[in-house]
Scaffold this motif. Structure first.
Motif, PDB file in Angstrom:
ATOM      1  N   TYR A  47      14.894  22.983  47.401  1.00 55.26           N
ATOM      2  CA  TYR A  47      14.670  21.861  48.028  1.00 55.26           C
ATOM      3  C   TYR A  47      15.769  20.829  47.871  1.00 55.26           C
ATOM      4  CZ  TYR A  47      12.540  21.409  43.410  1.00 55.26           C
ATOM      5  OH  TYR A  47      12.157  21.334  41.884  1.00 55.26           O
ATOM      6  N   HIS A  48      15.464  19.548  48.419  1.00 56.19           N
ATOM      7  CA  HIS A  48      16.409  18.567  48.367  1.00 56.19           C
ATOM      8  C   HIS A  48      16.478  17.582  47.106  1.00 56.19           C
ATOM      9  CE1 HIS A  48      16.148  19.648  52.406  1.00 56.19           C
ATOM     10  NE2 HIS A  48      14.433  19.598  52.407  1.00 56.19           N
ATOM     11  N   GLY A  49      17.572  17.399  46.542  1.00 56.36           N
ATOM     12  CA  GLY A  49      17.468  16.415  45.253  1.00 56.36           C
ATOM     13  C   GLY A  49      19.063  16.351  44.536  1.00 56.36           C
ATOM     14  N   GLY A  50      18.643  15.559  43.608  1.00 53.43           N
ATOM     15  CA  GLY A  50      20.029  15.311  42.742  1.00 53.43           C
ATOM     16  C   GLY A  50      19.872  14.460  41.491  1.00 53.43           C
ATOM     17  N   SER A  51      20.887  14.442  41.035  1.00 56.86           N
ATOM     18  CA  SER A  51      20.794  13.515  39.851  1.00 56.86           C
ATOM     19  C   SER A  51      20.567  11.895  39.998  1.00 56.86           C
ATOM     20  CB  SER A  51      21.989  13.483  38.901  1.00 56.86           C
ATOM     21  OG  SER A  51      23.428  13.037  39.603  1.00 56.86           O
ATOM     22  N   ALA A  62      15.528  10.411  45.026  1.00 61.51           N
ATOM     23  CA  ALA A  62      14.862  11.242  45.933  1.00 61.51           C
ATOM     24  C   ALA A  62      15.142  10.853  47.273  1.00 61.51           C
ATOM     25  CB  ALA A  62      13.315  11.695  45.365  1.00 61.51           C
ATOM     26  N   LYS A  63      14.867   9.819  47.556  1.00 54.44           N
ATOM     27  CA  LYS A  63      15.351   9.523  49.055  1.00 54.44           C
ATOM     28  C   LYS A  63      16.463   9.388  49.328  1.00 54.44           C
ATOM     29  CE  LYS A  63      10.767   6.670  49.941  1.00 54.44           C
ATOM     30  NZ  LYS A  63      10.173   5.491  50.352  1.00 54.44           N
ATOM     31  N   ARG A  64      17.308   8.893  48.727  1.00 52.77           N
ATOM     32  CA  ARG A  64      18.895   8.900  48.971  1.00 52.77           C
ATOM     33  C   ARG A  64      19.371  10.510  48.904  1.00 52.77           C
ATOM     34  NH1 ARG A  64      22.345   9.951  45.384  1.00 52.77           N
ATOM     35  NH2 ARG A  64      21.211   9.505  43.390  1.00 52.77           N
ATOM     36  N   GLU A  65      19.170  11.300  47.954  1.00 50.76           N
ATOM     37  CA  GLU A  65      19.516  12.580  47.924  1.00 50.76           C
ATOM     38  C   GLU A  65      19.255  13.342  49.336  1.00 50.76           C
ATOM     39  OE1 GLU A  65      21.435  14.227  46.131  1.00 50.76           O
ATOM     40  OE2 GLU A  65      21.837  12.921  44.770  1.00 50.76           O
ATOM     41  N   LEU A  66      17.744  13.116  49.593  1.00 52.36           N
ATOM     42  CA  LEU A  66      17.558  13.761  51.052  1.00 52.36           C
ATOM     43  C   LEU A  66      18.323  13.406  52.078  1.00 52.36           C
ATOM     44  CD1 LEU A  66      15.076  15.310  52.657  1.00 52.36           C
ATOM     45  CD2 LEU A  66      14.099  13.106  52.984  1.00 52.36           C
ATOM     46  N   PHE A  67      18.414  11.759  52.119  1.00 51.12           N
ATOM     47  CA  PHE A  67      19.046  11.219  53.409  1.00 51.12           C
ATOM     48  C   PHE A  67      20.713  11.731  53.354  1.00 51.12           C
ATOM     49  CE2 PHE A  67      22.064   8.267  55.529  1.00 51.12           C
ATOM     50  CZ  PHE A  67      21.384   8.253  56.789  1.00 51.12           C
ATOM     51  N   GLU A  69      22.085  14.739  51.965  1.00 52.01           N
ATOM     52  CA  GLU A  69      22.112  15.951  52.105  1.00 52.01           C
ATOM     53  C   GLU A  69      21.698  16.479  53.582  1.00 52.01           C
ATOM     54  OE1 GLU A  69      21.227  17.195  47.468  1.00 52.01           O
ATOM     55  OE2 GLU A  69      19.607  17.714  48.952  1.00 52.01           O
ATOM     56  N   VAL A  70      20.553  15.964  54.048  1.00 49.57           N
ATOM     57  CA  VAL A  70      20.341  16.513  55.527  1.00 49.57           C
ATOM     58  C   VAL A  70      19.936  15.480  56.246  1.00 49.57           C
ATOM     59  CG1 VAL A  70      19.374  18.733  54.443  1.00 49.57           C
ATOM     60  CG2 VAL A  70      17.890  16.731  54.656  1.00 49.57           C
ATOM     61  N   GLY A  71      20.198  14.024  56.074  1.00 48.93           N
ATOM     62  CA  GLY A  71      20.152  13.248  57.179  1.00 48.93           C
ATOM     63  C   GLY A  71      18.671  12.731  57.594  1.00 48.93           C
ATOM     64  N   LEU A  72      17.612  12.999  56.710  1.00 50.54           N
ATOM     65  CA  LEU A  72      16.181  12.707  56.834  1.00 50.54           C
ATOM     66  C   LEU A  72      15.986  11.247  56.074  1.00 50.54           C
ATOM     67  CD1 LEU A  72      14.380  16.062  57.203  1.00 50.54           C
ATOM     68  CD2 LEU A  72      15.410  14.603  59.212  1.00 50.54           C
ATOM     69  N   SER A  73      15.176  10.595  56.629  1.00 51.11           N
ATOM     70  CA  SER A  73      14.608   9.510  55.803  1.00 51.11           C
ATOM     71  C   SER A  73      13.232   9.610  55.276  1.00 51.11           C
ATOM     72  CB  SER A  73      14.722   8.127  56.540  1.00 51.11           C
ATOM     73  OG  SER A  73      15.977   7.697  56.717  1.00 51.11           O
ATOM     74  N   ALA A  74      12.700   9.695  54.099  1.00 51.85           N
ATOM     75  CA  ALA A  74      11.607   9.676  53.822  1.00 51.85           C
ATOM     76  C   ALA A  74      10.831   8.505  53.678  1.00 51.85           C
ATOM     77  CB  ALA A  74      11.247  10.439  52.249  1.00 51.85           C
ATOM     78  N   GLY A  75       9.617   8.492  54.065  1.00 51.71           N
ATOM     79  CA  GLY A  75       8.499   7.301  53.975  1.00 51.71           C
ATOM     80  C   GLY A  75       7.674   7.379  52.890  1.00 51.71           C
ATOM     81  N   TYR A  76       6.286   7.663  52.924  1.00 51.18           N
ATOM     82  CA  TYR A  76       5.493   7.828  51.753  1.00 51.18           C
ATOM     83  C   TYR A  76       5.621   9.178  51.159  1.00 51.18           C
ATOM     84  CZ  TYR A  76       1.358   8.434  48.913  1.00 51.18           C
ATOM     85  OH  TYR A  76       0.499   8.600  47.994  1.00 51.18           O
ATOM     86  N   MET A  77       5.958   8.954  49.884  1.00 47.48           N
ATOM     87  CA  MET A  77       5.974  10.184  48.787  1.00 47.48           C
ATOM     88  C   MET A  77       4.736  10.158  47.845  1.00 47.48           C
ATOM     89  SD  MET A  77      10.146  10.405  48.263  1.00 47.48           S
ATOM     90  CE  MET A  77      10.113   9.243  46.884  1.00 47.48           C
ATOM     91  N   GLU A  78       4.580  11.347  47.471  1.00 48.40           N
ATOM     92  CA  GLU A  78       3.624  11.669  46.289  1.00 48.40           C
ATOM     93  C   GLU A  78       4.217  12.277  45.181  1.00 48.40           C
ATOM     94  OE1 GLU A  78      -0.830  14.058  45.786  1.00 48.40           O
ATOM     95  OE2 GLU A  78      -0.057  13.278  47.688  1.00 48.40           O
ATOM     96  N   LEU A 114      18.303  16.213  61.787  1.00 48.75           N
ATOM     97  CA  LEU A 114      19.018  16.921  60.770  1.00 48.75           C
ATOM     98  C   LEU A 114      20.536  16.817  60.881  1.00 48.75           C
ATOM     99  CD1 LEU A 114      16.892  20.368  60.151  1.00 48.75           C
ATOM    100  CD2 LEU A 114      17.210  18.182  58.549  1.00 48.75           C
ATOM    101  N   VAL A 115      21.027  16.666  59.817  1.00 46.76           N
ATOM    102  CA  VAL A 115      22.471  16.186  59.757  1.00 46.76           C
ATOM    103  C   VAL A 115      22.995  16.918  58.264  1.00 46.76           C
ATOM    104  CG1 VAL A 115      24.461  14.776  59.731  1.00 46.76           C
ATOM    105  CG2 VAL A 115      22.444  14.273  61.228  1.00 46.76           C
ATOM    106  N   LEU A 116      23.675  17.940  58.356  1.00 47.28           N
ATOM    107  CA  LEU A 116      23.828  18.515  56.998  1.00 47.28           C
ATOM    108  C   LEU A 116      25.254  17.944  56.348  1.00 47.28           C
ATOM    109  CD1 LEU A 116      23.072  22.308  57.858  1.00 47.28           C
ATOM    110  CD2 LEU A 116      21.660  20.336  57.306  1.00 47.28           C
ATOM    111  N   GLU A 117      25.129  17.650  55.232  1.00 52.52           N
ATOM    112  CA  GLU A 117      26.193  17.455  54.545  1.00 52.52           C
ATOM    113  C   GLU A 117      27.085  18.673  53.966  1.00 52.52           C
ATOM    114  OE1 GLU A 117      28.265  17.163  51.290  1.00 52.52           O
ATOM    115  OE2 GLU A 117      29.249  15.596  52.502  1.00 52.52           O
ATOM    116  N   GLU A 118      27.883  19.004  54.809  1.00 47.92           N
ATOM    117  CA  GLU A 118      28.491  20.309  54.892  1.00 47.92           C
ATOM    118  C   GLU A 118      29.369  20.900  53.384  1.00 47.92           C
ATOM    119  OE1 GLU A 118      31.023  20.379  58.247  1.00 47.92           O
ATOM    120  OE2 GLU A 118      29.337  20.298  59.533  1.00 47.92           O
ATOM    121  N   THR A 119      29.595  19.670  52.473  1.00 46.47           N
ATOM    122  CA  THR A 119      30.257  20.109  51.333  1.00 46.47           C
ATOM    123  C   THR A 119      29.161  20.448  50.333  1.00 46.47           C
ATOM    124  OG1 THR A 119      29.962  17.974  50.370  1.00 46.47           O
ATOM    125  CG2 THR A 119      32.067  18.688  51.607  1.00 46.47           C
TER     126      THR A 119
END
Length: 162
Positions: A47-51, A62-67, A69-78, A114-119
């Protein structure tokens, strides 16, 4: 692992074991399944994530890492789980050793293309809850399998999020 706080520390302390606070997000859609990314450093799916950076909440991270890594913006999270222990002991290919404490969120409220962070990301795909890839990163495997099993149980019982 992108440049930032942890990488700055690594320049000072080398490869010694570190306990790292991480934040992650499981993106899902009841029809498409779970969105996983394939890492560039080891070729494993996760899944998507990081420090977490200083002064950042785990939800913000979590929201920053998602954006990033893959260019998506998260709304409500649980909040889903906090993963720690032996499965979270990880060696990066460069020799860095970490013991991760990972706050994992779930989210089906997201937008963007989806926009992948290629590194960091080789690929990103939707997987049915009952048809996951074989090569899942150990540090993310238990939460992924548990979540997918819960979604399959909900589907069998006729319960949906909508």
């Amino acid at each position: 692992m992108a440049e930032g706080y942890v990488m700055d520390l690594r320049k000072k302390i080398g490869h010694v074991p570190m306990v790292i606070a991480c934040a992650s997000i499981i993106i899902y859609d009841e029809k498409r399944g779970i969105l996983l990314q394939k890492r560039t450093d080891n070729g494993k799916w996760c899944y998507h994530g990081g420090s977490v950076e200083p002064n950042e909440t785990v939800a913000e991270a979590a929201k920053r890492e998602l954006f990033e890594e893959v260019g998506l913006s998260a709304g409500y999270m649980e909040l889903y789980t906090v993963a720690s222990g032996a499965d979270q002991h990880f060696f990066y290919p460069n020799g860095d050793e970490v013991h991760i404490v990972d706050t994992v969120f779930i989210c089906n409220d997201f937008s963007g293309e989806l926009v992948l962070e290629e590194t960091e990301v080789l690929d990103c795909q939707w997987f049915a809850f009952d048809n996951l890839p074989e090569e899942i990163l150990l540090a993310t495997k238990a939460p992924i399998l548990s979540f997918c099993q819960e979604m399959l149980q909900k589907k069998l019982s006729g319960v949906t999020d909508n």
